[in-house]
Design a protein around this motif. Structure first.
Motif, PDB file in Angstrom:
ATOM      1  N   ASP A 156       0.827  -1.203   0.000  1.00  0.00           N
ATOM      2  CA  ASP A 156       0.000   0.000   0.000  1.00  0.00           C
ATOM      3  C   ASP A 156       0.862   1.253   0.000  1.00  0.00           C
ATOM      4  N   SER A 303     -10.431  -4.877   9.769  1.00  0.00           N
ATOM      5  CA  SER A 303     -10.911  -4.094   8.634  1.00  0.00           C
ATOM      6  C   SER A 303     -10.016  -4.333   7.430  1.00  0.00           C
ATOM      7  N   ASP A 304     -10.625  -4.383   6.264  1.00  0.00           N
ATOM      8  CA  ASP A 304      -9.877  -4.579   5.021  1.00  0.00           C
ATOM      9  C   ASP A 304      -9.363  -3.222   4.544  1.00  0.00           C
ATOM     10  N   VAL A 305      -8.334  -2.738   5.222  1.00  0.00           N
ATOM     11  CA  VAL A 305      -7.739  -1.428   4.955  1.00  0.00           C
ATOM     12  C   VAL A 305      -6.277  -1.621   4.586  1.00  0.00           C
ATOM     13  N   VAL A 308      -3.620  -4.735   5.319  1.00  0.00           N
ATOM     14  CA  VAL A 308      -4.038  -5.743   6.300  1.00  0.00           C
ATOM     15  C   VAL A 308      -4.346  -7.066   5.614  1.00  0.00           C
ATOM     16  N   GLY A 309      -4.936  -7.003   4.431  1.00  0.00           N
ATOM     17  CA  GLY A 309      -5.290  -8.213   3.705  1.00  0.00           C
ATOM     18  C   GLY A 309      -4.109  -9.009   3.188  1.00  0.00           C
ATOM     19  N   THR A 310      -2.888  -8.454   3.244  1.00  0.00           N
ATOM     20  CA  THR A 310      -1.708  -9.230   2.857  1.00  0.00           C
ATOM     21  C   THR A 310      -1.327 -10.236   3.934  1.00  0.00           C
ATOM     22  N   ARG A 313      -6.042 -13.660   5.997  1.00  0.00           N
ATOM     23  CA  ARG A 313      -6.673 -14.353   4.879  1.00  0.00           C
ATOM     24  C   ARG A 313      -8.131 -14.645   5.250  1.00  0.00           C
ATOM     25  N   HIS A 314      -9.043 -14.002   4.558  1.00  0.00           N
ATOM     26  CA  HIS A 314     -10.464 -14.082   4.911  1.00  0.00           C
ATOM     27  C   HIS A 314     -10.965 -15.526   4.875  1.00  0.00           C
ATOM     28  N   TYR A 319     -11.250 -13.001   9.690  1.00  0.00           N
ATOM     29  CA  TYR A 319     -12.242 -12.396   8.804  1.00  0.00           C
ATOM     30  C   TYR A 319     -11.853 -10.955   8.493  1.00  0.00           C
ATOM     31  N   LEU A 320     -11.977 -10.577   7.227  1.00  0.00           N
ATOM     32  CA  LEU A 320     -11.818  -9.192   6.811  1.00  0.00           C
ATOM     33  C   LEU A 320     -13.206  -8.582   6.671  1.00  0.00           C
ATOM     34  N   PRO A 322     -15.566  -4.698   6.086  1.00  0.00           N
ATOM     35  CA  PRO A 322     -15.457  -3.327   5.572  1.00  0.00           C
ATOM     36  C   PRO A 322     -15.093  -2.366   6.699  1.00  0.00           C
TER      37      PRO A 322
END
Length: 376
Positions: A156, A303-305, A308-310, A313-314, A319-320, A322
């Motif tokens: 990011d 939060s999927d900001v 963080v999603g790297t 893993r949802h 859980y990711l 909004p």
């Protein structure tokens, strides 16, 4: 897995000496900086640390104490004054300095660039999160193009220099896999309650703790939340908890360091990271708490900001959700509260990701290697 604190062995240990400029020293939230600076020190590459200002009062990360003898505080004033003071100290060191590194993109990188101009050395700098947004994009691009290397800790923040001529190096922050270890929570058995939720971070807008308090209104009554941290929004957060009538289920326990945090993760069942993008556009990169929770074998609701999603893993390690959506946090937390078997499976998967991708030794070795090559 490498041994704790395994030093990076530079190719030219006698020739590679890096002077590092940091912002405030010490900072309890900047454990990533302490870890990378310690790695440089163990490798023999750290010529010294220069701080542009003082740091935090209160508790300190225990590892940072080892670096205090290497820290010089620069005089207050403009970049040119600080750079001149730093160059003067460097000229009197017993071993020559071969490069200058600004640990953040704002003031530290500006000082590093100025010192490089005074000494004829190359400069590099790191970018993390808010520091990248403190610099005008045109200035940042120019500074990056003049550097021998730019290091970004997540994809990011790497986007902030994507328009320049230089492609930034991606070097992730790591987590201490020996300090943060998985344990079996004694509340993993369905009959044991309450379920413990943990959140960790500074009380500032981007951390989203107000959203988390709102989410707790509809979280299963068997769950209770502990929030670790301090900051300018503490009074507002306390008022919100009172207004929502959540005093019995949400407690603020103040700041903690790595001396006690591992035990808090061990007592938790679920870790929640409710980050948001604040009104000024500031947001987290990949917060320490995410990696510490995963290394501790805990599922993460985050939060999927930004980046963080790297790590999270949802559906696998957590859980990711909004950002800014209390209902989504509530739903994810309630699903885990109701299913201790899923919590355990996600925690094990989280630990595996931490070991495979975010081990401290491999990440800090990459940091040292990148600087050695850049300043060879």
């Amino acid at each position: 897995m490498s041994s704790p604190g395994a030093p990076y062995a530079p190719t030219n240990p006698a020739r590679t000496r890096i002077a590092v400029v940091v912002s405030g020293w010490p900072r309890v939230s900047e454990v990533f900086a302490v870890q990378e600076l310690l790695a440089l020190h163990r490798s023999g590459m750290l010529a010294g640390i220069w701080a542009t200002k003082g740091g935090d009062a209160g508790p300190r990360q225990p590892q940072s104490l080892k670096l205090d003898p290497l820290v010089t505080f620069l005089p207050e004033g403009h970049t040119a004054r600080q750079a001149a003071a730093m160059a003067d100290v460097m000229s009197r060191l017993p071993q020559p300095v071969t490069g200058v590194h600004g640990y953040f993109a704002h003031a530290p990188s500006a000082v590093a660039r100025e010192v490089a101009g005074l000494t004829g050395l190359g400069y590099s700098f790191s970018m993390h999160a808010l520091d990248a947004r403190k610099v005008d994009p045109a200035v940042l691009a120019e500074r990056a193009d003049g550097a021998v290397e730019v290091i970004c800790c997540n994809p990011d923040v790497r986007l902030h220099v994507a328009g320049g001529r230089r492609e930034a190096a991606l070097v992730r922050h790591g987590v201490d896999l020996q300090r943060f270890t998985p344990t079996t929570p004694h509340r993993a058995r369905p009959q044991r309650r309450p379920v413990e939720l943990l959140a960790v971070g500074r009380f500032v807008a981007k951390k989203g703790f107000g959203v988390l308090v709102d989410a707790m209104l509809d979280v299963d009554l068997q769950a209770r939340l502990t929030v670790v941290g301090t900051g300018p929004l503490q009074d507002a957060l306390c008022s919100r908890i009172r207004q929502q009538g959540l005093e019995a289920r949400v407690r603020l326990v103040g700041p903690r360091t790595h001396a006690t945090l591992p035990g808090m993760y061990a007592r938790a069942d679920i870790v929640v990271v409710p980050s948001v993008v604040d009104a000024n556009g500031d947001r987290d990169g990949l917060p320490n708490v995410v990696l510490e929770a995963m290394a501790s074998g805990r599922p993460v609701v985050a939060s999927d900001v930004a980046a963080v999603g790297t790590a999270v893993r949802h559906g696998s390690t957590g859980y990711l959700v909004p950002p800014g959506a209390p209902w989504a946090i509530t739903a994810a937390v309630n699903a885990l509260v109701a299913d201790p078997v899923r919590r355990r499976a996600m925690g094990l998967a989280a630990r595996t990701v931490a070991e495979n991708e975010f081990g401290l030794d491999s990440c800090t070795a990459a940091f040292c290697r990148t600087l050695e090559v850049a300043h060879a």
